[in-house]
Design a protein around this motif. Structure first.
Motif, PDB file in Angstrom:
ATOM      1  N   VAL A  10       0.851  -1.186   0.000  1.00  0.00           N
ATOM      2  CA  VAL A  10       0.000   0.000   0.000  1.00  0.00           C
ATOM      3  C   VAL A  10       0.885   1.234   0.000  1.00  0.00           C
ATOM      4  O   VAL A  10       1.853   1.334   0.752  1.00  0.00           O
ATOM      5  CB  VAL A  10      -0.929   0.002   1.235  1.00  0.00           C
ATOM      6  N   GLY A  11       0.581   2.173  -0.891  1.00  0.00           N
ATOM      7  CA  GLY A  11       1.306   3.427  -0.945  1.00  0.00           C
ATOM      8  C   GLY A  11       2.660   3.368  -1.631  1.00  0.00           C
ATOM      9  O   GLY A  11       3.406   4.341  -1.590  1.00  0.00           O
ATOM     10  N   SER A  13       5.325   3.953  -4.244  1.00  0.00           N
ATOM     11  CA  SER A  13       5.354   4.956  -5.305  1.00  0.00           C
ATOM     12  C   SER A  13       6.206   4.520  -6.491  1.00  0.00           C
ATOM     13  O   SER A  13       5.827   4.734  -7.635  1.00  0.00           O
ATOM     14  CB  SER A  13       5.859   6.289  -4.760  1.00  0.00           C
ATOM     15  N   ALA A  14       7.346   3.917  -6.249  1.00  0.00           N
ATOM     16  CA  ALA A  14       8.231   3.500  -7.340  1.00  0.00           C
ATOM     17  C   ALA A  14       7.788   2.148  -7.890  1.00  0.00           C
ATOM     18  O   ALA A  14       7.234   1.330  -7.156  1.00  0.00           O
ATOM     19  CB  ALA A  14       9.656   3.406  -6.830  1.00  0.00           C
ATOM     20  N   PRO A  15       8.010   1.916  -9.170  1.00  0.00           N
ATOM     21  CA  PRO A  15       7.707   0.595  -9.732  1.00  0.00           C
ATOM     22  C   PRO A  15       8.490  -0.498  -9.000  1.00  0.00           C
ATOM     23  O   PRO A  15       9.664  -0.310  -8.671  1.00  0.00           O
ATOM     24  CB  PRO A  15       8.156   0.705 -11.185  1.00  0.00           C
ATOM     25  N   ARG A  16       7.821  -1.588  -8.729  1.00  0.00           N
ATOM     26  CA  ARG A  16       8.404  -2.684  -7.954  1.00  0.00           C
ATOM     27  C   ARG A  16       8.846  -3.831  -8.854  1.00  0.00           C
ATOM     28  O   ARG A  16       8.209  -4.109  -9.869  1.00  0.00           O
ATOM     29  CB  ARG A  16       7.368  -3.224  -6.956  1.00  0.00           C
ATOM     30  N   PRO A  17       9.907  -4.550  -8.465  1.00  0.00           N
ATOM     31  CA  PRO A  17      10.237  -5.783  -9.172  1.00  0.00           C
ATOM     32  C   PRO A  17       9.048  -6.736  -9.049  1.00  0.00           C
ATOM     33  O   PRO A  17       8.354  -6.746  -8.029  1.00  0.00           O
ATOM     34  CB  PRO A  17      11.445  -6.338  -8.422  1.00  0.00           C
ATOM     35  N   LEU A  18       8.826  -7.526 -10.078  1.00  0.00           N
ATOM     36  CA  LEU A  18       7.668  -8.417 -10.125  1.00  0.00           C
ATOM     37  C   LEU A  18       8.084  -9.865  -9.925  1.00  0.00           C
ATOM     38  O   LEU A  18       9.013 -10.351 -10.568  1.00  0.00           O
ATOM     39  CB  LEU A  18       6.953  -8.276 -11.470  1.00  0.00           C
ATOM     40  N   LEU A  19       7.373 -10.548  -9.055  1.00  0.00           N
ATOM     41  CA  LEU A  19       7.528 -11.978  -8.833  1.00  0.00           C
ATOM     42  C   LEU A  19       6.238 -12.636  -9.320  1.00  0.00           C
ATOM     43  O   LEU A  19       5.159 -12.346  -8.802  1.00  0.00           O
ATOM     44  CB  LEU A  19       7.759 -12.249  -7.352  1.00  0.00           C
ATOM     45  N   ARG A  51       7.576  -6.588   1.417  1.00  0.00           N
ATOM     46  CA  ARG A  51       9.035  -6.550   1.455  1.00  0.00           C
ATOM     47  C   ARG A  51       9.626  -5.850   0.235  1.00  0.00           C
ATOM     48  O   ARG A  51      10.820  -5.866   0.022  1.00  0.00           O
ATOM     49  CB  ARG A  51       9.619  -7.958   1.563  1.00  0.00           C
ATOM     50  N   GLY A  52       8.774  -5.266  -0.646  1.00  0.00           N
ATOM     51  CA  GLY A  52       9.288  -4.469  -1.751  1.00  0.00           C
ATOM     52  C   GLY A  52       9.044  -5.017  -3.142  1.00  0.00           C
ATOM     53  O   GLY A  52       9.618  -4.514  -4.104  1.00  0.00           O
ATOM     54  N   TYR A  53       8.211  -6.025  -3.255  1.00  0.00           N
ATOM     55  CA  TYR A  53       7.937  -6.626  -4.558  1.00  0.00           C
ATOM     56  C   TYR A  53       6.466  -6.473  -4.915  1.00  0.00           C
ATOM     57  O   TYR A  53       5.620  -6.296  -4.042  1.00  0.00           O
ATOM     58  CB  TYR A  53       8.262  -8.132  -4.539  1.00  0.00           C
TER      59      TYR A  53
END
Length: 185
Positions: A10-11, A13-19, A51-53
């Motif tokens: 949630v929230g 802003s930057a594009p995240r690596p995708l799993l 955790r950032g993904y």
């Protein structure tokens, strides 16, 4: 129709690596919300997202619906959709990893080993998958799951069909970074 569950923080802003997660189930059952012995697999996927993904748990056609190579085509279509919609979904289309369990590991590994250079994932994590279908059939002669997946005749699958669906037969120097996990307990 094939669907996917997308987990994101949630929230963010930057594009995240995708799993991209592919479920197991012997190519015949299960769904993207089931993962091995986890009681609440969506909670695990949500934890990974925090955790950032970004995590996309995708559905693929099962052997009763469509034989091989349909599940691989379904994965390719999901990857195409996710890349095309990356800005809207908050995904970094240049950082994609595949994660599969059991039969989902076979599908993910086959895609990772034989993908087009412009559409390859950057990494693969595969849990207790079948990577050499000929060896699996030899060790499990009574198992019908591979025959149903490949739509083989009752007398068995031809070598060419087993090789076409075996990731080990397609590995090359250009394959993405790979982590294979196996165990007995």
């Amino acid at each position: 129709p094939l669907r996917l569950d997308l987990y994101r923080a949630v929230g963010a802003s930057a594009p995240r690596p995708l799993l991209v997660f592919l479920h197991g189930g012997g190519w015949a059952h299960a769904n993207p919300r089931v993962g091995a012995g986890f009681a609440n697999f969506p909670a695990i996927l949500a934890y990974v997202a925090r955790r950032g993904y970004a995590v996309a748990a995708i559905s693929i056609r099962l052997s009763g619906e469509a034989p091989f190579p349909a599940p691989v085509a379904d994965l390719q279509e999901a990857l195409r959709f996710l890349r095309e919609n990356a800005p809207r979904l908050g995904i970094d289309p240049r950082r994609i990893a595949l994660w599969g369990m059991s039969s989902g590991a076979q599908v993910a590994a086959l895609e990772a080993a034989s993908c087009r250079a412009d559409a390859c994932p950057q990494a693969l994590a595969a849990w207790f998958g079948v990577y050499d279908l000929a060896a699996y059939v030899a060790e499990n002669p009574r198992a019908r799951s591979v025959q149903e997946y490949l739509r083989c005749p009752a007398e068995g699958c031809p070598d060419v069909a087993l090789a076409a669906a075996s990731p080990v037969q397609h590995v090359s120097a250009g394959a993405p970074r790979t982590l294979l996990l196996h165990g007995v307990a």
